[in-house]
Design a protein around this motif. Structure first.
Motif, PDB file in Angstrom:
ATOM      1  N   HIS A 187      16.497 -37.773  62.056  1.00 18.55           N
ATOM      2  CA  HIS A 187      17.197 -37.219  60.843  1.00 18.55           C
ATOM      3  C   HIS A 187      17.216 -38.491  59.640  1.00 18.55           C
ATOM      4  O   HIS A 187      16.701 -38.280  58.660  1.00 18.55           O
ATOM      5  CB  HIS A 187      18.314 -36.581  60.953  1.00 18.55           C
ATOM      6  N   ASP A 188      17.934 -39.430  60.070  1.00 17.07           N
ATOM      7  CA  ASP A 188      18.100 -40.271  59.099  1.00 17.07           C
ATOM      8  C   ASP A 188      16.588 -41.115  58.401  1.00 17.07           C
ATOM      9  O   ASP A 188      16.607 -41.690  57.516  1.00 17.07           O
ATOM     10  CB  ASP A 188      18.802 -41.694  59.779  1.00 17.07           C
ATOM     11  N   CYS A 189      15.835 -41.389  59.617  1.00 15.88           N
ATOM     12  CA  CYS A 189      14.495 -41.749  59.468  1.00 15.88           C
ATOM     13  C   CYS A 189      13.616 -40.970  58.393  1.00 15.88           C
ATOM     14  O   CYS A 189      13.071 -41.247  57.261  1.00 15.88           O
ATOM     15  CB  CYS A 189      13.730 -42.270  60.470  1.00 15.88           C
ATOM     16  N   VAL A 190      13.843 -39.595  58.607  1.00 17.81           N
ATOM     17  CA  VAL A 190      12.867 -38.488  57.922  1.00 17.81           C
ATOM     18  C   VAL A 190      13.855 -38.603  56.439  1.00 17.81           C
ATOM     19  O   VAL A 190      12.951 -38.562  55.423  1.00 17.81           O
ATOM     20  CB  VAL A 190      13.113 -37.209  58.443  1.00 17.81           C
ATOM     21  N   LEU A 191      14.886 -38.460  56.299  1.00 18.25           N
ATOM     22  CA  LEU A 191      15.583 -38.700  54.900  1.00 18.25           C
ATOM     23  C   LEU A 191      15.231 -39.811  54.312  1.00 18.25           C
ATOM     24  O   LEU A 191      14.762 -39.675  52.850  1.00 18.25           O
ATOM     25  CB  LEU A 191      17.073 -38.771  55.515  1.00 18.25           C
ATOM     26  N   GLN A 192      15.024 -41.049  54.787  1.00 19.69           N
ATOM     27  CA  GLN A 192      14.576 -42.193  54.096  1.00 19.69           C
ATOM     28  C   GLN A 192      13.175 -41.897  53.483  1.00 19.69           C
ATOM     29  O   GLN A 192      12.655 -42.233  52.421  1.00 19.69           O
ATOM     30  CB  GLN A 192      14.447 -43.456  55.057  1.00 19.69           C
ATOM     31  N   LEU A 193      12.111 -41.468  54.597  1.00 24.67           N
ATOM     32  CA  LEU A 193      10.980 -41.307  54.056  1.00 24.67           C
ATOM     33  C   LEU A 193      10.820 -40.057  52.898  1.00 24.67           C
ATOM     34  O   LEU A 193       9.872 -40.209  52.250  1.00 24.67           O
ATOM     35  CB  LEU A 193      10.119 -40.739  55.284  1.00 24.67           C
ATOM     36  N   GLN A 194      11.689 -39.176  52.968  1.00 20.69           N
ATOM     37  CA  GLN A 194      11.428 -38.041  52.093  1.00 20.69           C
ATOM     38  C   GLN A 194      11.964 -38.683  50.555  1.00 20.69           C
ATOM     39  O   GLN A 194      11.557 -38.144  49.651  1.00 20.69           O
ATOM     40  CB  GLN A 194      12.242 -37.028  52.334  1.00 20.69           C
ATOM     41  N   MET A 195      12.684 -39.394  50.609  1.00 18.18           N
ATOM     42  CA  MET A 195      13.268 -40.176  49.250  1.00 18.18           C
ATOM     43  C   MET A 195      12.457 -41.309  48.880  1.00 18.18           C
ATOM     44  O   MET A 195      12.767 -42.059  47.853  1.00 18.18           O
ATOM     45  CB  MET A 195      14.838 -40.391  49.498  1.00 18.18           C
ATOM     46  N   GLY A 196      11.457 -41.699  49.571  1.00 16.74           N
ATOM     47  CA  GLY A 196      10.540 -42.784  49.241  1.00 16.74           C
ATOM     48  C   GLY A 196      11.451 -44.449  49.255  1.00 16.74           C
ATOM     49  O   GLY A 196      11.025 -45.290  48.805  1.00 16.74           O
TER      50      GLY A 196
END
Length: 366
Positions: free
Chosen positions: A230-239
């Protein structure tokens, strides 16, 4: 059991799955580095809870799997010698060399013993002064402090019949090799919590910055892993791309100073060959000159052993995240835990072993 059951709570895991579904809007490929993480993901079916946009790919985080075949052959040569006791952790016993494995050598009369600590091998040397005792020192940064301590203690006790066959490898250089490859499919990384518990986070920061890849440190239980994803996806989504510690109950930013000190006392950084990956600069540990008398390769003059990688085994592609185990034409056919072509099928952290045990058919279950 406190601190285990809580991290296997199904409802909490599903909650994180829902959060990931509501967050992701584009496809991402996240590599879990550690084979222990792979086994948890496959065993608990965590990847099947994720939306189709999030693909988990498996990395080279199995030290048994990446131990070069010639190093395995060196251990086999040592184990077959008269008046020698070869000590190893259990997961190396069935790893195939070029012609046989340590289990076969033991069946043929070699003195091969499974130990639970390298200090057990030191004690064996103290109790058997007329025999040479060799410890097969395999692992990432996680096992390096204990292996270094064994050598340090052996020298302090004046044991002339103890040595180590070293196959210590380092995670960050391998990650950099994978990220720099034109074939890389990695958008984000789940770093191994036990490695970072020893070494801290500093080595990962320049890698994350250079390759613009989020690196999230996580543990091995289902809730740990889902939180890390989840934390990794959140970073990716936010660039965004930075090193994030999602395993703070076990990992500190600086790591373990005492463990790092004993590693630096006994070992130095060297180039290292990885099975299936080739030689990676600055990716291994070797004994310093001041401890070279404990080097089993030198003691038994084994430097001439060179063995090519078997072409039939595709574990190198699995370890690079370029192939799923079930995509290998040999998987479950002429490569099984009873008759493995490579270490990934027999190691307790091997991706092929995880899929064979928990999900044999096209990755979807038995």
């Amino acid at each position: 059991m406190k601190y285990v059951d809580e991290y296997r709570d199904a409802e909490s895991v599903k909650l994180y799955a829902h959060r990931i579904v509501s967050t992701v809007t584009k496809p991402w490929r996240i590599m879990e580095v550690c084979g222990g993480q792979t086994h948890s993901i496959v065993r608990f079916g965590l990847d099947q809870l994720l939306p189709k946009e999030v693909e988990l790919i498996h990395g080279p985080g199995c030290p048994v799997c990446v131990t070069p075949i010639e190093t395995v052959d060196q251990s086999i040569r040592i184990a077959a010698m008269e008046e020698v006791i070869l000590c190893s952790f259990g997961d190396m016993i069935r790893v195939p060399g070029s012609k046989k494995d340590l289990f076969t050598v033991k069946a043929e009369g070699g003195d091969v013993r499974v130990v639970y600590s390298p200090l057990d091998a030191v004690e064996l040397a103290a109790r058997n002064p007329h025999k040479q005792v060799v410890f097969f020192a395999v692992g990432f940064e996680t096992t390096a402090p204990a292996n270094a301590m064994a050598v340090y203690v052996a020298r302090g006790r004046g044991l002339k019949n103890f040595s180590v066959l070293v196959s210590q490898v380092l995670v960050p250089p391998a990650l950099e090799m994978l990220l720099s490859s034109p074939e890389t499919r990695i958008n984000g990384i789940l770093a191994a919590g036990h490695v970072c518990a020893v070494m801290g986070l500093s080595e990962y920061i320049p890698i994350s910055e250079k390759y613009k890849v989020p690196i999230v440190v996580t543990g091995f239980e289902p809730l740990d892993l889902m939180e890390g994803i989840h934390d990794c996806v959140l970073q990716l989504q936010m660039g965004l791309a930075y090193v994030e510690n999602s395993y703070s109950r076990a990992v500190r930013r600086k790591g373990n100073d005492e463990a790092q000190n004993i590693i630096q006392e006994v070992f130095e950084v060297i180039p290292k060959k990885w099975r299936g990956l080739g030689t990676i600069p600055n990716s291994g540990l070797g004994l310093r000159d001041s401890y070279s008398e404990f080097d089993a390769v030198k003691r038994f003059d084994l430097r001439e052993i060179q063995v090519p990688e078997p072409t039939e085994c595709k574990s190198g592609l699995v370890l690079q995240g370029l192939m799923k185990p079930y995509d290998c034409p040999c998987f479950g056919k002429n490569c099984t835990p009873e008759h493995p072509l490579g270490a990934t099928m027999v190691s307790s952290e091997g991706a092929c072993a995880a899929y064979y045990e928990h999900r044999r058919i096209n990755g979807s279950g038995n």
